[in-house]
Scaffold this active site. Structure first.
Site, PDB file in Angstrom:
ATOM      1  N   CYS A  78     -54.022  27.244  99.632  1.00 22.71           N
ATOM      2  CA  CYS A  78     -53.974  27.290 100.304  1.00 22.71           C
ATOM      3  C   CYS A  78     -51.767  27.102 100.680  1.00 22.71           C
ATOM      4  O   CYS A  78     -51.493  26.297 100.747  1.00 22.71           O
ATOM      5  CB  CYS A  78     -53.459  25.559 100.914  1.00 22.71           C
ATOM      6  SG  CYS A  78     -56.033  26.105 101.240  1.00 22.71           S
ATOM      7  N   GLU A  79     -51.104  28.135 100.407  1.00 21.58           N
ATOM      8  CA  GLU A  79     -50.124  28.590 100.931  1.00 21.58           C
ATOM      9  C   GLU A  79     -49.933  29.929 101.334  1.00 21.58           C
ATOM     10  O   GLU A  79     -50.078  30.957 100.921  1.00 21.58           O
ATOM     11  CB  GLU A  79     -49.213  28.085  98.904  1.00 21.58           C
ATOM     12  CG  GLU A  79     -47.943  28.566  99.653  1.00 21.58           C
ATOM     13  CD  GLU A  79     -46.725  27.420  98.647  1.00 21.58           C
ATOM     14  OE1 GLU A  79     -48.017  26.773  97.840  1.00 21.58           O
ATOM     15  OE2 GLU A  79     -45.940  27.701  98.138  1.00 21.58           O
ATOM     16  N   GLY A 130     -36.279  44.322  77.294  1.00 21.74           N
ATOM     17  CA  GLY A 130     -35.413  45.049  78.572  1.00 21.74           C
ATOM     18  C   GLY A 130     -36.149  46.179  79.242  1.00 21.74           C
ATOM     19  O   GLY A 130     -36.826  46.832  80.809  1.00 21.74           O
ATOM     20  N   ARG A 188     -46.152  37.524  89.673  1.00 26.15           N
ATOM     21  CA  ARG A 188     -44.886  38.000  90.277  1.00 26.15           C
ATOM     22  C   ARG A 188     -44.545  38.680  91.007  1.00 26.15           C
ATOM     23  O   ARG A 188     -43.409  38.460  92.114  1.00 26.15           O
ATOM     24  CB  ARG A 188     -44.793  39.415  88.980  1.00 26.15           C
ATOM     25  CG  ARG A 188     -45.211  39.167  86.970  1.00 26.15           C
ATOM     26  CD  ARG A 188     -45.411  40.573  86.748  1.00 26.15           C
ATOM     27  NE  ARG A 188     -44.160  41.006  86.482  1.00 26.15           N
ATOM     28  CZ  ARG A 188     -43.353  42.070  87.201  1.00 26.15           C
ATOM     29  NH1 ARG A 188     -44.016  42.641  87.190  1.00 26.15           N
ATOM     30  NH2 ARG A 188     -42.264  42.366  87.042  1.00 26.15           N
ATOM     31  N   PRO A 248     -39.436  43.863  72.341  1.00 20.81           N
ATOM     32  CA  PRO A 248     -40.207  44.637  73.640  1.00 20.81           C
ATOM     33  C   PRO A 248     -41.314  43.984  74.164  1.00 20.81           C
ATOM     34  O   PRO A 248     -41.908  43.476  73.130  1.00 20.81           O
ATOM     35  CB  PRO A 248     -40.768  45.693  73.765  1.00 20.81           C
ATOM     36  CG  PRO A 248     -40.613  45.971  72.747  1.00 20.81           C
ATOM     37  CD  PRO A 248     -39.795  45.635  71.710  1.00 20.81           C
ATOM     38  N   GLY A 249     -40.844  42.632  75.452  1.00 25.05           N
ATOM     39  CA  GLY A 249     -42.204  42.312  75.562  1.00 25.05           C
ATOM     40  C   GLY A 249     -43.474  43.647  76.720  1.00 25.05           C
ATOM     41  O   GLY A 249     -44.480  44.246  76.204  1.00 25.05           O
ATOM     42  N   ARG A 250     -42.639  43.425  78.013  1.00 18.95           N
ATOM     43  CA  ARG A 250     -43.087  44.458  79.424  1.00 18.95           C
ATOM     44  C   ARG A 250     -43.820  45.600  78.307  1.00 18.95           C
ATOM     45  O   ARG A 250     -45.074  46.277  79.167  1.00 18.95           O
ATOM     46  CB  ARG A 250     -42.305  44.210  80.080  1.00 18.95           C
ATOM     47  CG  ARG A 250     -42.814  45.153  81.340  1.00 18.95           C
ATOM     48  CD  ARG A 250     -42.260  44.999  82.287  1.00 18.95           C
ATOM     49  NE  ARG A 250     -40.763  44.254  82.024  1.00 18.95           N
ATOM     50  CZ  ARG A 250     -40.879  43.429  83.069  1.00 18.95           C
ATOM     51  NH1 ARG A 250     -41.508  43.255  83.807  1.00 18.95           N
ATOM     52  NH2 ARG A 250     -39.959  41.993  83.462  1.00 18.95           N
TER      53      ARG A 250
HETATM   54  N1  LLP Z   1     -35.787  38.367  74.181  1.00 19.18           N
HETATM   55  C1  LLP Z   1     -35.928  38.074  75.019  1.00 19.18           C
HETATM   56  C2  LLP Z   1     -34.754  37.232  73.860  1.00 19.18           C
HETATM   57  C3  LLP Z   1     -36.429  37.736  76.077  1.00 19.18           C
HETATM   58  O1  LLP Z   1     -35.591  36.777  76.577  1.00 19.18           O
HETATM   59  C4  LLP Z   1     -37.080  38.580  76.945  1.00 19.18           C
HETATM   60  C5  LLP Z   1     -37.650  38.550  78.092  1.00 19.18           C
HETATM   61  C6  LLP Z   1     -37.597  39.703  75.658  1.00 19.18           C
HETATM   62  C7  LLP Z   1     -36.739  39.751  74.904  1.00 19.18           C
HETATM   63  C8  LLP Z   1     -38.232  40.183  76.326  1.00 19.18           C
HETATM   64  O2  LLP Z   1     -38.114  41.176  77.508  1.00 19.18           O
HETATM   65  P1  LLP Z   1     -38.843  42.629  78.443  1.00 19.18           P
HETATM   66  O3  LLP Z   1     -39.258  43.739  76.916  1.00 19.18           O
HETATM   67  O4  LLP Z   1     -40.384  42.251  78.554  1.00 19.18           O
HETATM   68  O5  LLP Z   1     -37.943  42.950  79.079  1.00 19.18           O
HETATM   69  N2  LLP Z   1     -41.408  37.432  83.984  1.00 19.18           N
HETATM   70  C9  LLP Z   1     -39.986  37.709  84.191  1.00 19.18           C
HETATM   71  C10 LLP Z   1     -39.889  38.413  82.808  1.00 19.18           C
HETATM   72  C11 LLP Z   1     -38.788  37.298  82.467  1.00 19.18           C
HETATM   73  C12 LLP Z   1     -38.699  38.106  80.551  1.00 19.18           C
HETATM   74  C13 LLP Z   1     -38.093  37.272  80.123  1.00 19.18           C
HETATM   75  N3  LLP Z   1     -37.162  37.207  78.447  1.00 19.18           N
HETATM   76  C14 LLP Z   1     -41.163  39.229  84.694  1.00 19.18           C
HETATM   77  O6  LLP Z   1     -42.255  38.763  85.199  1.00 19.18           O
HETATM   78  O7  LLP Z   1     -40.632  40.287  85.308  1.00 19.18           O
END
Ligand code: LLP
Length: 425
Positions: free
Chosen positions: A344-345, A231, A311, A273-275
């Site tokens: 095409c959208e 998050g 996005r 973290p992902g993002r």
């Molecule tokens: N852990 C869980 C259980 C999650 O569902 C997620 C993200 C993360 C970690 C990683 O979250 P982050 O650190 O990346 O915020 N497609 C959307 C984001 C969807 C996130 C889904 N779950 C976007 O492009 O903003």
């Protein structure tokens, strides 16, 4: 722990991580995603105070990126059978302490359940049905529980994963029932996990600690790990803020220490973290293929669209952009433009706000054939791409120690139709 400072807007650029954008485009074609490994490693290092950083690979799951973070100490999260397979293909082992790979989801499909059982992949259960399904197949395991604390927050309502509107996690007042189900199969609840949403803020994240603590106290001393989920926001535009990492860590660590004191044994602290790890490392290089004047609106139309980066159309997300001047002139006059793609959208517009409202962006005057770079495109970008309009997925390139490596070749027509067949009449 250091919190990064916001990047400044740069509407023109000629380089990415020290390499000429024009050379990258010549070598790999467009559209192409380029990731700068050094940025990913810097972001990983920012979080080194946590005992474990578990990369949420859903943000960007190329094998080379998984291998990179693995070699630098990150554990990995998987949300599907194929994400488990990706982790293993990138060199993670299925078993270990702490578990190198954790499957976090709200359901098992048949393949994911088989894999978790056969490879002994740790499961973080987001529903009581998952406890029953795993328990029947693999009694005696350790599991963790993903709790929905009853509140959530994200950069968009679509990325808020907590509260009663969200399908995620085990509702916070159902822990006793889950413990009873687990006991039926001799499953030991060894940890708790809370993830309230993606792209949130310190106020909301700090409430995660209280929710985890309450859940851990209810489960009791079998708990040896807590995960505060992901998050952490990224700064996509000026005025946005990073979370104060030191302050966040202090809150999490204080919670962990209270649990340790109560249980009388160590409790490890994990972040997922992902993002935060990959967003800023990624650049989408596209070519301007047409420039149109529609009344008083100027459009730059690119060879990349929402098939490459969804996005903006999904969340109205803002991504910084820069023009690559072919003559190297970084001081061209700027104009208000709308940037769109080839699909095409009519929603195929990169400059839009949530709700689909088209807005303009100040960018340098450009010519057809010049390159445009969409920035902060490392997270939830390539991975959310599609083959809409039968467009092939673009290439992916990793810049490592000053050299560009192709880490995924561009799809071909043959890739697009593989598996399709025409019935014989
Ligand atoms: N852990 C869980 C259980 C999650 O569902 C997620 C993200 C993360 C970690 C990683 O979250 P982050 O650190 O990346 O915020 N497609 C959307 C984001 C969807 C996130 C889904 N779950 C976007 O492009 O903003």
């Amino acid at each position: 722990m250091t919190t990064p400072t916001a990047p400044t807007d740069s509407p023109s650029r000629t380089e990415i991580a020290g390499l000429e954008v024009a050379d990258l485009a010549r070598r790999f074609g467009t559209p192409t995603f380029v990731y700068d490994a050094a940025t990913i490693l810097q972001r990983l290092a920012d979080l080194s105070a946590f005992d474990h950083v578990r990369y949420a690979q859903k943000a960007a799951s190329n094998l080379a990126l998984l291998d990179l973070v693995r070699r630098h100490g990150a554990l990995v999260d998987a949300v599907s059978a194929a994400e488990i397979r990706r982790a293993l293909a990138a060199g993670y082992t299925a078993e270990g302490t702490p578990p190198p790979v954790v499957y976090t989801a709200d359901i098992f499909d048949a393949e994911a359940l088989d894999l978790c059982v056969e490879k002994n992949v740790h499961v973080n259960c987001g529903s009581s049905d998952m406890i029953d399904q795993l328990g029947r197949r693999a009694p005696g395991r350790r599991i963790t529980l993903r709790i929905n604390p009853g509140f959530g927050h994200g950069h968009s309502q679509k990325t808020n994963t907590g509260g009663k509107q969200a399908k995620h996690g085990i509702w916070h007042d159902q822990i006793a029932d889950c413990l009873a189900r687990a006991a039926r199969f001799q499953l030991e609840v060894s940890g708790l996990h809370v993830h309230i949403g993606s792209g949130t803020d310190l106020d909301h994240l700090s409430r995660v600690c209280g929710a985890l603590e309450n859940a851990a106290v209810e489960v009791g001393p079998s708990v040896t790990s807590v995960s505060v989920g992901g998050g952490l926001p990224t700064v996509y535009r000026q005025g946005e803020q990073y979370v104060d990492l030191a302050a966040y860590y202090e809150l999490c660590d204080a919670m962990r220490k209270r649990l340790q004191a109560g249980f009388g044994h160590p409790v490890s602290l994990e972040i997922e973290p992902g993002r935060y790890l990959v967003a800023e490392s990624g650049y989408l290089i596209a070519e301007i293929r047409a420039i149109k004047q529609q009344d008083d609106n100027t459009f730059y139309l690119l060879d990349a669209g929402f098939n490459n980066l969804a996005r903006p159309i999904l969340y109205g997300a803002y991504h910084p952009m820069s023009v690559v001047p072919s003559d190297g002139d970084l001081s061209r006059p700027e104009q208000e433009v709308i940037v769109g793609g080839p699909l095409c959208e009519s929603g195929d517009i990169f400059t839009q706000e949530e709700g689909g409202f088209v807005v303009s962006r100040r960018l340098p005057v450009a010519r057809v054939g010049e390159l445009l770079v969409i920035e902060c495109a490392g997270a939830y970008s390539f991975v959310m791409g599609s083959n809409y309009n039968s467009k092939p997925l673009g290439a992916e390139v990793l810049i490592l120690q000053g050299r560009a490596h192709l880490i995924r070749r561009r799809q071909t027509f043959e890739d697009l139709v593989r598996g399709e067949s025409i019935p014989e009449l």
